[in-house]
Design a protein around this motif. Structure first.
Motif, PDB file in Angstrom:
ATOM      1  N   PHE A  21     -27.529 -79.139 -20.735  1.00 53.66           N
ATOM      2  CA  PHE A  21     -26.436 -78.302 -20.221  1.00 53.66           C
ATOM      3  C   PHE A  21     -27.028 -77.075 -19.561  1.00 53.66           C
ATOM      4  O   PHE A  21     -28.126 -76.638 -19.912  1.00 53.66           O
ATOM      5  N   LYS A  23     -26.702 -73.263 -19.495  1.00 59.65           N
ATOM      6  CA  LYS A  23     -26.062 -72.195 -20.264  1.00 59.65           C
ATOM      7  C   LYS A  23     -26.561 -70.866 -19.737  1.00 59.65           C
ATOM      8  O   LYS A  23     -27.748 -70.585 -19.798  1.00 59.65           O
ATOM      9  N   PHE A  28     -30.490 -76.045 -21.111  1.00 62.15           N
ATOM     10  CA  PHE A  28     -30.405 -76.076 -22.556  1.00 62.15           C
ATOM     11  C   PHE A  28     -30.333 -77.545 -22.973  1.00 62.15           C
ATOM     12  O   PHE A  28     -29.372 -78.241 -22.661  1.00 62.15           O
ATOM     13  N   VAL A  30     -29.729 -80.535 -25.110  1.00 57.58           N
ATOM     14  CA  VAL A  30     -28.918 -80.860 -26.281  1.00 57.58           C
ATOM     15  C   VAL A  30     -29.352 -82.194 -26.885  1.00 57.58           C
ATOM     16  O   VAL A  30     -29.432 -82.340 -28.095  1.00 57.58           O
ATOM     17  N   PRO A  49     -26.778 -82.250 -38.749  1.00 54.24           N
ATOM     18  CA  PRO A  49     -26.284 -80.885 -38.926  1.00 54.24           C
ATOM     19  C   PRO A  49     -25.451 -80.452 -37.739  1.00 54.24           C
ATOM     20  O   PRO A  49     -25.526 -81.054 -36.668  1.00 54.24           O
ATOM     21  N   THR A  50     -24.691 -79.404 -37.943  1.00 54.91           N
ATOM     22  CA  THR A  50     -23.798 -78.952 -36.876  1.00 54.91           C
ATOM     23  C   THR A  50     -24.603 -78.494 -35.652  1.00 54.91           C
ATOM     24  O   THR A  50     -25.666 -77.892 -35.783  1.00 54.91           O
ATOM     25  N   GLY A  51     -24.123 -78.884 -34.496  1.00 58.00           N
ATOM     26  CA  GLY A  51     -24.789 -78.484 -33.255  1.00 58.00           C
ATOM     27  C   GLY A  51     -25.919 -79.399 -32.828  1.00 58.00           C
ATOM     28  O   GLY A  51     -26.605 -79.113 -31.854  1.00 58.00           O
ATOM     29  N   CYS A  52     -26.112 -80.534 -33.528  1.00 57.15           N
ATOM     30  CA  CYS A  52     -27.233 -81.400 -33.174  1.00 57.15           C
ATOM     31  C   CYS A  52     -26.869 -82.364 -32.047  1.00 57.15           C
ATOM     32  O   CYS A  52     -27.692 -83.129 -31.580  1.00 57.15           O
ATOM     33  N   GLY A  53     -25.629 -82.324 -31.605  1.00 54.93           N
ATOM     34  CA  GLY A  53     -25.270 -83.148 -30.453  1.00 54.93           C
ATOM     35  C   GLY A  53     -24.547 -84.438 -30.794  1.00 54.93           C
ATOM     36  O   GLY A  53     -24.483 -85.359 -29.966  1.00 54.93           O
ATOM     37  N   LYS A  54     -23.951 -84.507 -31.972  1.00 57.66           N
ATOM     38  CA  LYS A  54     -23.215 -85.712 -32.353  1.00 57.66           C
ATOM     39  C   LYS A  54     -22.018 -85.933 -31.439  1.00 57.66           C
ATOM     40  O   LYS A  54     -21.814 -87.032 -30.915  1.00 57.66           O
ATOM     41  N   SER A  55     -21.240 -84.875 -31.269  1.00 59.25           N
ATOM     42  CA  SER A  55     -20.051 -85.004 -30.412  1.00 59.25           C
ATOM     43  C   SER A  55     -20.442 -85.318 -28.976  1.00 59.25           C
ATOM     44  O   SER A  55     -19.793 -86.124 -28.316  1.00 59.25           O
ATOM     45  N   VAL A  56     -21.503 -84.666 -28.511  1.00 56.39           N
ATOM     46  CA  VAL A  56     -21.951 -84.921 -27.140  1.00 56.39           C
ATOM     47  C   VAL A  56     -22.337 -86.388 -26.992  1.00 56.39           C
ATOM     48  O   VAL A  56     -21.959 -87.055 -26.027  1.00 56.39           O
ATOM     49  N   GLU A 168     -15.688 -87.115 -36.289  1.00 59.54           N
ATOM     50  CA  GLU A 168     -15.261 -86.408 -37.503  1.00 59.54           C
ATOM     51  C   GLU A 168     -13.751 -86.481 -37.681  1.00 59.54           C
ATOM     52  O   GLU A 168     -13.082 -85.450 -37.789  1.00 59.54           O
ATOM     53  N   HIS A 201     -20.555 -85.155 -40.609  1.00 57.55           N
ATOM     54  CA  HIS A 201     -21.674 -84.438 -41.213  1.00 57.55           C
ATOM     55  C   HIS A 201     -21.560 -84.469 -42.731  1.00 57.55           C
ATOM     56  O   HIS A 201     -22.193 -83.691 -43.429  1.00 57.55           O
TER      57      HIS A 201
END
Ligand SMILES: Nc1ncnc2c1ncn2[C@@H]1O[C@H](COP(=O)(O)OP(=O)(O)OP(=O)(O)O)[C@@H](O)[C@H]1O
Ligand SMILES: [Mg+2]
Lengths: 269, 251
Positions: A21, A23, A28, A30, A49-56, A168, A201
């Motif tokens: 991305f 930024k 950045f 991801v 963990p949060t922010g590791c790019g699962k949703s992406v 999630e 998570h």
């Protein structure tokens, strides 16, 4: 690994998927070279963990965002953009509030031009599968969070997708409803034999649901390890959470997690 | 019980208003000569007379007709335009300045041009009303279409929707409450502009009748006409409020 290969072509394949991305003008990273195979009928969880790019990752598979490099291959074909063959269940339900539960479930069928009668039949069937019979005519604001997520699942299933992507989906629910929904999704999965790619998570959730867990590492997001989950099925009975095997699996993951944490600390120092 | 008390206060407000008005005419606040005919009682009597002799219907119907015709044209033009402006960022950018500029111009300023193009008569009035009604409709619709949750748009894309499907199944239904708000504002301003617009050479209508009663020194009828204008406006607004209540979705 060679075992899975021997089974033939996977349903979904991520090949060296990376995402960068912009930024504040800076690049950045991801996701870095995510590789993953999912077989037809499998229930695969991404854990990280949060922010590791699962949703992406999930949104790239859904076709809602485009990877910077690498490819997503479904049924042997490279995928571009979203479509009803990749059903998506959002954490925030994303139900349309001016439609009844049934009308929400019929959305994809309407877009496909399915006749009214047929829509009605399919929606009824899917609502039954997710345990929402009787609430067909309720409006969205009249039903609970758990029921909303059931409706969202039924809506995705109504398109008979090749794969069901879930980000999630139970995170906004209370603990009891969450467990109920986990059992419900396993039942729906067994009934429909739909392949499921599930982001969470929650370690226990991943173990309880999956055939395979893809543990992700952070900074940049990448696959740390892919664990086969051999806990016996069906797992509807909650007792299986206290099984020895369940505990071993959890220990294994926690250890992976703690090594993730160490690395993070290394980065900070 | 509380409900009845609430209603009583609404009625009480109206009674106080009428009493103050009556007192003002009794104490000759409108001047010694005409205060008598400005009173609500005189207006009421004139109203009954106008209903009986058919004058009221003769002037109210053309007014309503003009407003409804111009609103229909405004809706037909403004809703699609508003949806496109709200949904496509580039269209919004291209129209923003022009629309904000145009909506600040009183439609009456266009009156000479309207008369040059359409001549004196109904068409000019309808045109002016149309010109005032489209802006609240366009701006509210585009506001509604523009703030639709990206989550719903993404969801519909995963359900197989392309632009047309997204517009039909998500953007337009989501914008309905804003469209109705725009309609309510449009009806309000149209009804307000109607009166001066009907003073521009049409042979009937409530605006025309105001001038007519003045010329005949029938100030009781003038006041009655003013009351009728207010009452019809109030009724039209009530219809709109009901529509908003009925067709707005809840989260
Ligand atoms: N559209 C975007 N533009 C810029 N950065 C983004 C965008 N979407 C996600 N990111 C960044 O990518 C990283 C991964 O985000 P992602 O939402 O995939 O995390 P996640 O693993 O799903 O976390 P969580 O468990 O909190 O949901 C985050 O640092 C996020 O800030
Ligand atoms: Mg996420």
């Amino acid at each position: 690994m060679s075992e899975t290969k021997a089974k033939g072509v996977p349903l979904l394949e991520l090949r060296d998927v990376s995402k960068t991305f912009l930024k504040d003008g800076a690049e950045f990273k991801v996701l870095e070279k995510v590789n993953l195979e999912i077989d037809e009928g499998e229930f695969v969880c991404i854990l990280g963990p949060t922010g590791c790019g699962k949703s992406v990752t999930l949104q790239i598979v859904a076709g809602l965002i485009e990877q910077s490099s690498g490819s997503v291959i479904l049924d042997g074909r490279e995928e571009h953009g979203p479509g009803p063959h990749k059903g998506m269940v959002f954490q925030e339900y994303a139900l349309l509030p001016w439609r009844s539960v049934r009308e929400n479930v019929e959305l994809g069928l309407e877009l496909k031009g399915v006749s009214r009668k047929e829509r009605h039949r399919i929606a009824g069937e899917q609502l039954e599968i997710v345990g929402l019979k009787g609430a067909e005519n309720s409006m969205v604001h009249e039903i609970s969070g758990g029921m909303r997520q059931r409706a969202a699942i039924a809506r995705a299933l109504a398109n008979s997708p090749r794969i069901l992507l879930m980000d999630e989906p139970f995170e906004a629910l209370d603990a009891l409803t969450k467990e109920e929904m986990q059992i419900q999704i396993l039942k729906a999965w067994e009934k429909t034999k739909t392949t499921i790619f599930f982001v969470t998570h929650d370690v226990d959730e991943a173990i309880f649901l999956s055939d395979k867990i893809c543990v992700m590492d952070i900074n940049p997001g990448r696959v740390k390890k892919i664990l086969e989950n051999r806990l016996p099925r069906p797992r509807h009975e909650l007792v299986c959470r206290t099984d020895r095997e369940f505990g071993e699996m959890r220990d294994q993951i926690i250890q992976l997690y703690s090594s993730l944490k160490d690395e993070e600390l290394d980065l900070v120092f | 019980m509380a409900l009845i008390a609430d209603r009583l206060y609404y009625v009480l407000g109206v009674i106080v208003f009428l009493a103050v008005w009556q007192a003002a005419s009794v104490f000759k606040l409108f001047g010694s000569e005409f205060s008598e005919s400005f009173s609500p009682v005189a207006a009421m009597l004139a109203l009954i007379e106008m209903i009986k002799n058919g004058e009221l219907v003769h002037h109210a119907l053309p007014s309503l007709r003009r407003v409804l015709i111009s609103l229909s044209f405004a809706v037909v033009v403004a809703l699609p335009v508003g949806v496109l402006v709200g949904y496509f960022k580039r269209i919004e950018q291209m129209t923003y300045v022009v629309f904000q500029f145009m909506r600040m111009i009183s439609p009456l300023a266009w009156m000479p041009i309207a008369i040059i193009i359409f001549g004196v008569g109904d068409v000019s009035v309808v045109f002016l009303l149309w010109l005032v009604a489209i802006w609240p409709l366009i701006l509210n619709t585009s506001h509604g279409a523009g703030r639709v949750s990206p989550l719903w748009v993404n969801m519909s894309r995963t359900m197989g929707a392309r632009d047309a499907g997204i517009l039909r199944k998500v953007i337009i239904p989501a914008a309905v409450p804003d469209m109705l708000t725009g309609l309510r504002l449009a009806v309000g301003v149209s009804w307000i502009i109607l009166v001066p617009a009907e003073m521009l050479g049409v042979p009937d209508g409530l605006g025309y009748f105001i001038l007519d009663t003045r010329d005949r020194f029938r100030y009781d009828q003038l006041m009655a006409t003013i009351m009728v204008i207010g009452m019809i406006g109030y009724l039209l607004d009530s219809v709109n409020r009901w529509l908003i209540h009925k067709f707005s979705w809840k989260i």
